[in-house]
Design an enzyme around this catalytic site. Structure first.
Site, PDB file in Angstrom:
ATOM      1  N   LYS A 287      93.852  43.017 124.497  1.00 17.95           N
ATOM      2  CA  LYS A 287      94.757  42.017 125.076  1.00 17.95           C
ATOM      3  C   LYS A 287      95.205  42.474 126.450  1.00 17.95           C
ATOM      4  O   LYS A 287      95.794  43.554 126.613  1.00 17.95           O
ATOM      5  CB  LYS A 287      96.002  41.939 124.184  1.00 17.95           C
ATOM      6  CG  LYS A 287      96.202  40.646 123.460  1.00 17.95           C
ATOM      7  CD  LYS A 287      97.356  40.810 122.507  1.00 17.95           C
ATOM      8  CE  LYS A 287      98.289  39.640 122.547  1.00 17.95           C
ATOM      9  NZ  LYS A 287      99.408  39.806 121.603  1.00 17.95           N
TER      10      LYS A 287
HETATM   11  C1  E4P Z   1     101.043  36.973 120.370  1.00 19.06           C
HETATM   12  O1  E4P Z   1      99.969  37.266 120.840  1.00 19.06           O
HETATM   13  C2  E4P Z   1     102.281  37.004 121.127  1.00 19.06           C
HETATM   14  O2  E4P Z   1     102.523  38.280 121.618  1.00 19.06           O
HETATM   15  C3  E4P Z   1     103.440  36.469 120.318  1.00 19.06           C
HETATM   16  O3  E4P Z   1     103.043  35.285 119.696  1.00 19.06           O
HETATM   17  C4  E4P Z   1     104.715  36.291 121.098  1.00 19.06           C
HETATM   18  O4  E4P Z   1     105.666  35.596 120.348  1.00 19.06           O
HETATM   19  P1  E4P Z   1     107.215  35.511 120.754  1.00 19.06           P
HETATM   20  O5  E4P Z   1     107.352  34.631 121.937  1.00 19.06           O
HETATM   21  O6  E4P Z   1     107.888  34.938 119.562  1.00 19.06           O
HETATM   22  O7  E4P Z   1     107.639  36.921 121.071  1.00 19.06           O
END
Ligand code: E4P
Length: 300
Positions: free
Chosen positions: A125
């Site tokens: 990522k």
């Molecule tokens: C996933 O890849 C993200 O990091 C995650 O969904 C972020 O979610 P949040 O906005 O609730 O922290």
């Protein structure tokens, strides 16, 4: 008494698995096991520095006063994804590089190459920034699977498309719904717009809807046929409690903020020509850095 489908409206309970792949958005293998037992399958998992900082073992270490070095933190992260890796299906496990606003593409790529060796089903990522996309381009050329995170605009998704051309496996782009809601926009519109834009594409980018906060948002991702969605355990538990409904033909989503309009964009352009700046991408990076560093600081 109302059936679960009647209770939430415009949905049908179904023993069927949605076409959208479901990933657990978390940093605790025990949670993944629990969800797999509850809903019967888990297609994949996403992690990020904030979620890793919340892992029970890391919290225990920090609270006991143990000083985690960056290497130890990485070793813990590796242990977590190695435990999750065999639990999930073919959507893999996303592992996020540690990057602040000054981290170079070279440094992100160094981390990405290392993380990619941790498990056989890794997706690295990278943040949706200029340095992140440079690292993405080089990763794709090396055959590293990628997930581009902190996406808040259609232009950013278009840039991801342009930067990942030639990828051997689908690249993921992660639009964040809940955080757009937080600033008064109707976050799910971004999902609709990205899907519409990619409808006329070669489909080498798959949309991984992220920052999902409610069952209604989850149902919306099914409704727009998102290829993937990552969901916190809490929301999946609510979905299971309601009988794992799928959206009916008459599914409607009540807007929670201002509409995000569709932009006609030329996907044939180089990625550098899209406007990839977004305030929430910068804030998201800063939050990940703060959560990551807090585990190191508190430990000292
Ligand atoms: C996933 O890849 C993200 O990091 C995650 O969904 C972020 O979610 P949040 O906005 O609730 O922290």
């Amino acid at each position: 008494m109302a059936s679960p489908s009647e209770a939430i409206g415009q949905t049908k309970t179904s023993g069927q698995r949605p076409q959208t792949k479901i990933l657990v958005d978390g940093g605790d293998p025990e949670e993944t096991i629990r969800i797999k037992e509850l809903i019967g399958f888990v297609d994949g998992q996403t992690t990020n520095p904030s979620l890793i900082a919340k892992n029970p073992e890391i919290r225990r270490l920090v609270e006991s006063g143990h000083q985690l070095t960056e290497q130890e933190e990485a070793a813990e992260y590796r242990k977590i994804v190695q435990a999750v890796s065999p639990l999930v299906g073919d959507a893999g496990v996303s592992i996020e590089v540690f990057a602040d606003l000054n981290t170079t593409a070279e440094e992100m790529l160094r981390q990405g190459r290392e993380m990619y060796t941790w498990i056989p089903n890794a997706y690295v990522k990278y943040p949706c920034t200029a340095e992140g996309l440079k690292a993405v381009q080089r990763s794709v050329a090396e055959g590293i699977r990628v997930n581009i995170t902190l996406c808040f605009s259609q232009q950013q998704a278009a840039a991801v498309y342009a930067a990942t051309k030639g990828t051997r496996t689908p690249a993921y782009v992660s639009p964040f719904v809940g955080r757009l809601d937080d600033i008064g926009q109707n976050g799910v519109d971004l999902l609709r717009n990205i899907k519409r834009m990619f409808d006329q594409s070669d489909h080498h980018v798959h949309m991984l809807a992220a920052s999902i906060r409610s069952v209604q948002q989850l149902l919306y991702t099914f409704h727009v046929r998102s290829e993937l969605v990552t969901v916190p355990a809490k929301v999946l538990e609510q979905w299971a409690k309601q009988g794992m409904p799928l959206p009916g033909d008459d599914f409607e989503y009540k807007p929670v903020g201002a509409e995000i309009p569709y932009e006609p964009l030329n996907l044939g352009q180089p990625w550098e020509q899209f406007n990839i700046e977004h305030e929430l991408t910068r804030k998201g990076i800063q939050k990940f850095v703060a959560d990551y560093k807090a585990t190191l600081r508190k430990a000292s």
